[in-house]
Design a protein around this motif. Structure first.
Motif, mmCIF file in Angstrom:
data_model
loop_
_atom_site.group_PDB
_atom_site.id
_atom_site.type_symbol
_atom_site.label_atom_id
_atom_site.label_comp_id
_atom_site.label_asym_id
_atom_site.label_seq_id
_atom_site.Cartn_x
_atom_site.Cartn_y
_atom_site.Cartn_z
ATOM 1 N N ASP A 104 0.844 -1.192 0.000
ATOM 2 C CA ASP A 104 0.000 0.000 0.000
ATOM 3 C C ASP A 104 0.884 1.248 0.000
ATOM 4 N N VAL A 105 0.609 2.181 -0.930
ATOM 5 C CA VAL A 105 1.472 3.370 -1.027
ATOM 6 C C VAL A 105 1.443 4.222 0.256
ATOM 7 N N ARG A 106 0.408 4.037 1.063
ATOM 8 C CA ARG A 106 0.347 4.789 2.322
ATOM 9 C C ARG A 106 1.369 4.276 3.342
ATOM 10 N N GLU A 107 1.884 3.051 3.078
ATOM 11 C CA GLU A 107 2.857 2.470 4.018
ATOM 12 C C GLU A 107 4.299 2.650 3.541
ATOM 13 N N VAL A 108 4.462 3.318 2.410
ATOM 14 C CA VAL A 108 5.799 3.572 1.869
ATOM 15 C C VAL A 108 6.126 5.036 2.173
ATOM 16 N N THR A 109 7.388 5.325 2.428
ATOM 17 C CA THR A 109 7.711 6.741 2.648
ATOM 18 C C THR A 109 7.565 7.491 1.331
ATOM 19 N N GLN A 110 7.167 8.748 1.459
ATOM 20 C CA GLN A 110 7.000 9.616 0.298
ATOM 21 C C GLN A 110 8.297 9.650 -0.530
ATOM 22 N N ALA A 111 9.425 9.709 0.165
ATOM 23 C CA ALA A 111 10.722 9.817 -0.520
ATOM 24 C C ALA A 111 11.009 8.583 -1.378
ATOM 25 N N SER A 112 10.749 7.375 -0.829
ATOM 26 C CA SER A 112 11.066 6.179 -1.608
ATOM 27 C C SER A 112 10.062 5.990 -2.740
ATOM 28 N N LEU A 113 8.802 6.386 -2.506
ATOM 29 C CA LEU A 113 7.794 6.308 -3.570
ATOM 30 C C LEU A 113 8.185 7.225 -4.722
ATOM 31 N N ARG A 114 8.579 8.449 -4.389
ATOM 32 C CA ARG A 114 8.903 9.429 -5.428
ATOM 33 C C ARG A 114 10.240 9.145 -6.099
ATOM 34 N N ALA A 115 11.089 8.379 -5.419
ATOM 35 C CA ALA A 115 12.345 7.957 -6.062
ATOM 36 C C ALA A 115 12.058 6.882 -7.106
ATOM 37 N N ALA A 116 11.006 6.077 -6.850
ATOM 38 C CA ALA A 116 10.684 4.970 -7.751
ATOM 39 C C ALA A 116 9.895 5.425 -8.977
ATOM 40 N N ILE A 117 9.261 6.603 -8.874
ATOM 41 C CA ILE A 117 8.362 7.063 -9.931
ATOM 42 C C ILE A 117 8.938 8.280 -10.646
ATOM 43 N N GLY A 118 8.968 8.221 -11.968
ATOM 44 C CA GLY A 118 9.373 9.364 -12.770
ATOM 45 C C GLY A 118 8.174 9.887 -13.527
ATOM 46 N N MET A 119 8.029 11.199 -13.577
ATOM 47 C CA MET A 119 6.892 11.768 -14.272
ATOM 48 C C MET A 119 7.363 12.740 -15.350
ATOM 49 N N VAL A 120 6.867 12.506 -16.582
ATOM 50 C CA VAL A 120 7.087 13.498 -17.630
ATOM 51 C C VAL A 120 5.761 14.229 -17.769
ATOM 52 N N PRO A 121 5.674 15.433 -17.203
ATOM 53 C CA PRO A 121 4.378 16.106 -17.178
ATOM 54 C C PRO A 121 4.029 16.742 -18.518
ATOM 55 N N GLN A 122 2.778 17.147 -18.636
ATOM 56 C CA GLN A 122 2.229 17.764 -19.826
ATOM 57 C C GLN A 122 3.007 19.023 -20.182
#
Ligand code: ADP
Ligand code: ADP
Length: 229
Positions: free
Chosen positions: A67-85
């Motif tokens: 569950d993403v609520r149980e992962v730290t924000q930092a590790s979640l955001r390190a795992a995800i890359g976003m190319v925004p609009q």
């Protein structure tokens, strides 16, 4: 790793108006799922929820079963890359802009990411690396060039999961094709969630989800969806 799963996700920005009304889908590790649908359907909201800009009201969002609520924000955001609009660049050097998200990267790594994103086509390397200024003080970049900077930034970050949020929608068709090619190279082997408004840009996706008014109206491969029309 990098399997993304939405389980009956409900979400509203305001209590009076539910935006996602029970959305379930899975992006298996390394695969590509596209979300298409009319403006206002809730497509970008899905990408913001995966990135945890907001918390959901009901259901679960899982990354590799957790569950993403149980992962730290930092590790979640390190795992995800976003190319925004619409990439917002800092009024600083191109090198700084590419490094944003992984400031510890070496000059060689920055150069390799810039090369993969084909940045050398519009900016000359200086002896100090990508020292060219962008923004109001210096170089003016077109929409397509800014997208290349965003792509180089994402390559450098090397995320397991990639979110492409209508990443080519603001571009002319020639530039769109070029950026699409660069995005395909970046997304290879990564779990990729593509937000798009046209079916024609997501032909290669493993699954396409059609979102309407916060609900999944249809799903299937591009061929399956075309056959049903
Ligand atoms: P899409 O990406 O499919 O065009 P969005 O996910 O951006 O749709 O938006 C879905 C709905 O949520 C729209 O009606 C939009 O106006 C509303 N919305 C988006 N962001 C916010 C916000 N920060 N606060 C309130 N409502 C929002
Ligand atoms: P970090 O958590 O490393 O500080 P940010 O949250 O600032 O990173 O942004 C990470 C990525 O998400 C960047 O590519 C940025 O452009 C994008 N981003 C930031 N805020 C938003 C937003 N509200 N909607 C869509 N994309 C965003």
């Amino acid at each position: 790793g990098g399997t993304v799963r939405f389980e009956d996700v409900r979400f509203s920005y305001d209590p009076e108006r539910e935006i996602l009304k029970g959305v379930s889908f899975e992006v298996p590790a390394g695969r590509t799922v596209a979300i298409v649908g009319p403006s206002g359907a809730g497509k970008s909201t899905i990408s913001r929820l995966l990135y945890r800009f907001y918390d959901i009201n009901a259901g679960r969002i899982l990354v590799d079963g957790q569950d993403v609520r149980e992962v730290t924000q930092a590790s979640l955001r390190a795992a995800i890359g976003m190319v925004p609009q619409d990439t917002v660049l800092f009024n600083d050097t191109l090198g700084y802009n590419i490094r944003y998200g992984r400031t510890g990267a070496s000059d060689e790594e920055v150069a390799r990411a810039a090369e993969l994103a084909q940045i050398d086509g519009f900016v000359r390397r200086t002896p100090k690396g990508y020292a060219t200024e962008v923004g109001e003080r210096g170089l003016k970049l077109s929409g397509g060039e800014k997208q290349r900077v965003a792509i180089a930034r994402t390559i450098l970050k090397d995320p397991t999961i990639l979110i492409l949020d209508e990443a080519t929608s603001a571009l002319d068709s020639h530039t769109e094709r070029e950026i699409q090619d660069a995005l395909e190279r970046v997304s290879r082997g990564r779990t990729t969630l593509v937000i798009a408004h046209r079916l024609s840009t997501v032909v290669g996706a493993d699954e396409i989800i059609v979102l309407e008014h916060g609900r999944i109206a249809e799903r299937g491969t591009h061929n399956q969806l075309m056959d049903r029309q």
